[in-house]
Motif scaffolding. Structure first.
Motif, short mmCIF file in Angstrom:
data_model
loop_
_atom_site.label_atom_id
_atom_site.label_comp_id
_atom_site.label_asym_id
_atom_site.label_seq_id
_atom_site.Cartn_x
_atom_site.Cartn_y
_atom_site.Cartn_z
N ALA A 120 4.73 1.88 -4.62
CA ALA A 120 3.31 2.23 -4.86
C ALA A 120 3.04 2.63 -6.30
O ALA A 120 1.89 2.61 -6.74
N SER A 121 4.08 3.01 -7.04
CA SER A 121 3.84 3.55 -8.38
C SER A 121 3.45 2.44 -9.35
O SER A 121 3.88 1.30 -9.22
N SER A 122 2.63 2.82 -10.32
CA SER A 122 2.26 1.87 -11.38
C SER A 122 3.06 2.24 -12.62
O SER A 122 3.96 3.08 -12.56
N SER A 123 2.71 1.62 -13.74
CA SER A 123 3.47 1.90 -14.97
C SER A 123 3.28 3.36 -15.41
O SER A 123 4.12 3.91 -16.13
N ILE A 124 2.18 4.01 -14.98
CA ILE A 124 1.99 5.42 -15.39
C ILE A 124 2.50 6.38 -14.31
O ILE A 124 2.28 7.57 -14.36
N GLY A 125 3.16 5.85 -13.31
CA GLY A 125 3.73 6.72 -12.27
C GLY A 125 2.91 6.67 -11.00
O GLY A 125 2.15 5.73 -10.75
N LEU A 126 3.06 7.72 -10.19
CA LEU A 126 2.44 7.76 -8.87
C LEU A 126 1.26 8.74 -8.94
O LEU A 126 1.42 9.85 -9.40
N ASP A 127 0.07 8.31 -8.44
CA ASP A 127 -1.07 9.24 -8.50
C ASP A 127 -0.89 10.36 -7.47
O ASP A 127 -0.16 10.20 -6.47
N GLY A 128 -1.55 11.48 -7.72
CA GLY A 128 -1.36 12.68 -6.89
C GLY A 128 -1.66 12.47 -5.42
O GLY A 128 -0.96 12.98 -4.55
N GLY A 129 -2.72 11.69 -5.14
CA GLY A 129 -3.12 11.45 -3.75
C GLY A 129 -2.06 10.67 -2.99
O GLY A 129 -1.69 11.02 -1.86
N SER A 130 -1.56 9.59 -3.61
CA SER A 130 -0.51 8.77 -2.96
C SER A 130 0.75 9.60 -2.76
O SER A 130 1.41 9.52 -1.72
N PHE A 131 1.09 10.39 -3.77
CA PHE A 131 2.27 11.25 -3.73
C PHE A 131 2.19 12.19 -2.51
O PHE A 131 3.12 12.29 -1.71
N THR A 132 1.03 12.83 -2.36
CA THR A 132 0.83 13.78 -1.25
C THR A 132 0.87 13.04 0.09
O THR A 132 1.53 13.48 1.04
N ALA A 133 0.15 11.91 0.16
CA ALA A 133 0.08 11.16 1.42
C ALA A 133 1.47 10.72 1.85
O ALA A 133 1.84 10.81 3.03
N LEU A 134 2.29 10.24 0.89
CA LEU A 134 3.64 9.76 1.25
C LEU A 134 4.52 10.91 1.75
O LEU A 134 5.29 10.74 2.70
N LEU A 135 4.40 12.07 1.10
CA LEU A 135 5.19 13.22 1.56
C LEU A 135 4.81 13.60 2.99
O LEU A 135 5.67 13.87 3.83
N LEU A 136 3.51 13.58 3.27
CA LEU A 136 3.06 13.97 4.61
C LEU A 136 3.39 12.88 5.64
O LEU A 136 3.73 13.18 6.79
N LEU A 137 3.34 11.62 5.20
CA LEU A 137 3.67 10.53 6.12
C LEU A 137 5.16 10.44 6.44
O LEU A 137 5.57 9.74 7.37
N SER A 138 5.98 11.17 5.67
CA SER A 138 7.44 11.09 5.90
C SER A 138 7.86 11.89 7.14
O SER A 138 8.99 11.73 7.61
N VAL A 139 6.96 12.72 7.66
CA VAL A 139 7.32 13.59 8.79
C VAL A 139 7.81 12.81 10.02
O VAL A 139 8.87 13.12 10.58
N PRO A 140 7.08 11.75 10.47
CA PRO A 140 7.56 11.03 11.65
C PRO A 140 8.95 10.43 11.45
O PRO A 140 9.72 10.34 12.41
#
Lengths: 232, 254
Positions: free
Chosen positions: A86-106
């Motif tokens: 998901a990251s672009s050349s400037i890295g991962l945006d804050g929203g995607s970062f948060t969503a991925l961390l929360l989606l890792s629970v299952p």
């Protein structure tokens, strides 16, 4: 993409082996696993960024006796892979970062269920080993252990393959559905997650002096960080 | 009967096999297969040409066994030494089971508190902080801090166990893991506090004033206190994260 998945399954199985069956050298920790997955899928830094937060989230859950903590290795496989894709050349945006961390629970919970199942199958292997030894074949101990290790490794490979596949799919097909505005607002939850990790460290390192030491250090480092940010 | 002595090759083999003590971890015997596997090279040497006694010895080690995997090294070393005595006809085979059962619970508790409760949080917090500078620095710090102690405990513990029960007990006293647990927990608290401070500080608004900073710090402390209280009430991190996810989806997703 196929060689990358093969590599993810191979390295994932080694990390899962380290988790329970062999060595416990901490190669299974989220920081290591998410960075590895990030490197395999094209962005080590994005994987490490998400691994550094994931590292402490579950640390208060100890693998004591028969209790099995959530599978933070599996969560890191998913999150590290998704972050890199998901990251672009400037890295991962804050929203995607948060969503991925929360989606890792299952994935952490699915991994725990798989771990429990492997240990039950190992019970059957141990039983067969004991029967073979009763019949006079003590090489069965070596075969039994090899079977147990193979089961841990195979489960690790399958989980790594499935979780990295889910990571790629979610990064490509779900994250873009969060519009830029949503992502910006979702990022509001981002500061909470490292604090949850810090609370995990705090709660498992409790002594008489922990509270004073923890919050004093937090205040000093917070002050220094704010000072350096504001002074440019 | 002359006491058999474990060869260098056998000793190395047992030492290496201790790393697989959890290889067939199961709910009934826990580390029983792993322990029997680890001690097998020694049993083969001690009972060479005596297959029935060898079989009895293997069965002895297939009984329930569970301790912290790193602390298992001490018990493994001492069990090898005890088996040496049994093979020479100098010791009662039942003493091995008594010794293992007597030590595994207390060493398990010491190991869990030291490794899982103190050393691992300390190493992981250090790794997570350094990963902000460079990912590889974080990984190297985590692995070096943890394994620097972990491998030493395995190595010295096994060597002390090989000196016999007295050697094992003397080493455990000298190692003073309970004091080290306290020290490592304090180090983990320092690093955990630093980690919280860095992340909270990074979210201050550029150009803000002192009042905003104080409010943000107070919110950070309040959240850590709240999460700690929830952990004490047996709420799992997964439940907290799921709640945050629901909150995010319901309120924030346009």
């Amino acid at each position: 993409m196929a060689p990358r998945f093969a590599l993810a399954a191979l390295l994932g199985s080694l990390c899962y082996l380290d988790r329970t069956g062999a060595c416990q050298l901490m190669l299974h920790r989220p920081l290591v696993v998410a960075s590895l997955m990030g490197a395999i899928f094209g962005n080590l830094a994005a994987g490490a960024q998400i691994g550094a937060v994931l590292e402490l989230l579950y640390i208060a859950r100890l693998p004591v006796g028969a209790s099995i903590p959530p599978d933070d290795t599996g969560a890191a496989v998913f999150a590290g892979t998704a972050a890199a894709v998901a990251s672009s050349s400037i890295g991962l945006d804050g929203g995607s970062f948060t969503a991925l961390l929360l989606l890792s629970v299952p994935f952490a919970e699915l991994g725990r269920i798989a771990d429990r199942y492997v240990r039950k199958v190992n019970g059957r292997i141990a039983h067969l080993t004991a029967e073979a030894v009763d019949r006079g074949d003590f090489r069965a101990v070596e075969h039994g252990l090899l079977a147990g290790l193979t089961l841990f490794a195979l489960t690790g490979a399958v989980l790594s393959l499935a979780f990295s596949g889910a990571g790629v799919a979610i990064a490509k097909h779900l994250l873009y559905r969060f519009g830029p505005a949503s992502r910006l607002e979702f990022a509001a939850l981002q500061p909470v997650l490292p604090l949850l990790g810090a609370a995990s460290v705090y709660s498992c390192s409790r002594t008489e002096r922990t509270s004073a030491v923890f919050f004093l250090t937090m205040a000093v480092v917070f002050g220094a960080t704010v000072f350096f940010r504001w002074s440019g | 009967m002359t006491a058999p002595v474990l060869s260098r090759k056998g000793r190395r083999s047992v030492w290496l096999r201790q790393f697989l003590i959890q290889g067939c971890w199961n709910y009934e015997g826990m580390q029983n297969v792993g322990f029997a596997y680890a001690i097998l090279p020694a049993l083969r040497e001690f009972y060479a040409g005596r297959p029935e006694e060898a079989l009895k010895a293997v069965k002895r080690h297939l009984e329930f066994f569970n301790t912290h995997p790193a602390m298992g090294a001490v018990i493994l070393g001492a069990a090898v030494r005890l088996e040496e005595g049994v093979a020479a006809g100098e010791a009662d085979p039942r003493s091995i089971g008594t010794f293992k059962v007597g030590l595994m619970g207390s060493l398990g508790a010491i190991g869990d508190a030291f490794f899982w409760g103190a050393l691992r949080p300390m190493a992981c917090a250090a790794g997570a902080i350094l990963a902000m500078l460079h990912p590889l620095a974080g990984i190297v710090a985590l692995l070096a801090l943890y394994n620097g102690t972990h491998l030493v405990v395995r190595s010295r513990g096994f060597a002390a166990g090989m000196e016999g029960q007295d050697g094992a007990v003397a080493w455990l006293k000298k190692a003073a893991l309970n004091i080290k647990t306290e020290d490592h927990k304090l180090a983990a608290a320092v690093l955990g506090g630093a980690y919280a401070g860095v992340y909270a500080g990074r979210h201050t608004v550029l150009g803000g004033d002192a009042f905003h900073a104080v409010v943000l710090f107070a919110v950070g402390v309040g959240l850590i206190r709240l999460f700690t209280a929830l952990f004490r009430k047996a709420v799992s991190p997964s439940e907290i994260l799921s709640f945050l996810f629901l909150l995010g989806v319901l309120i924030l997703w346009d």
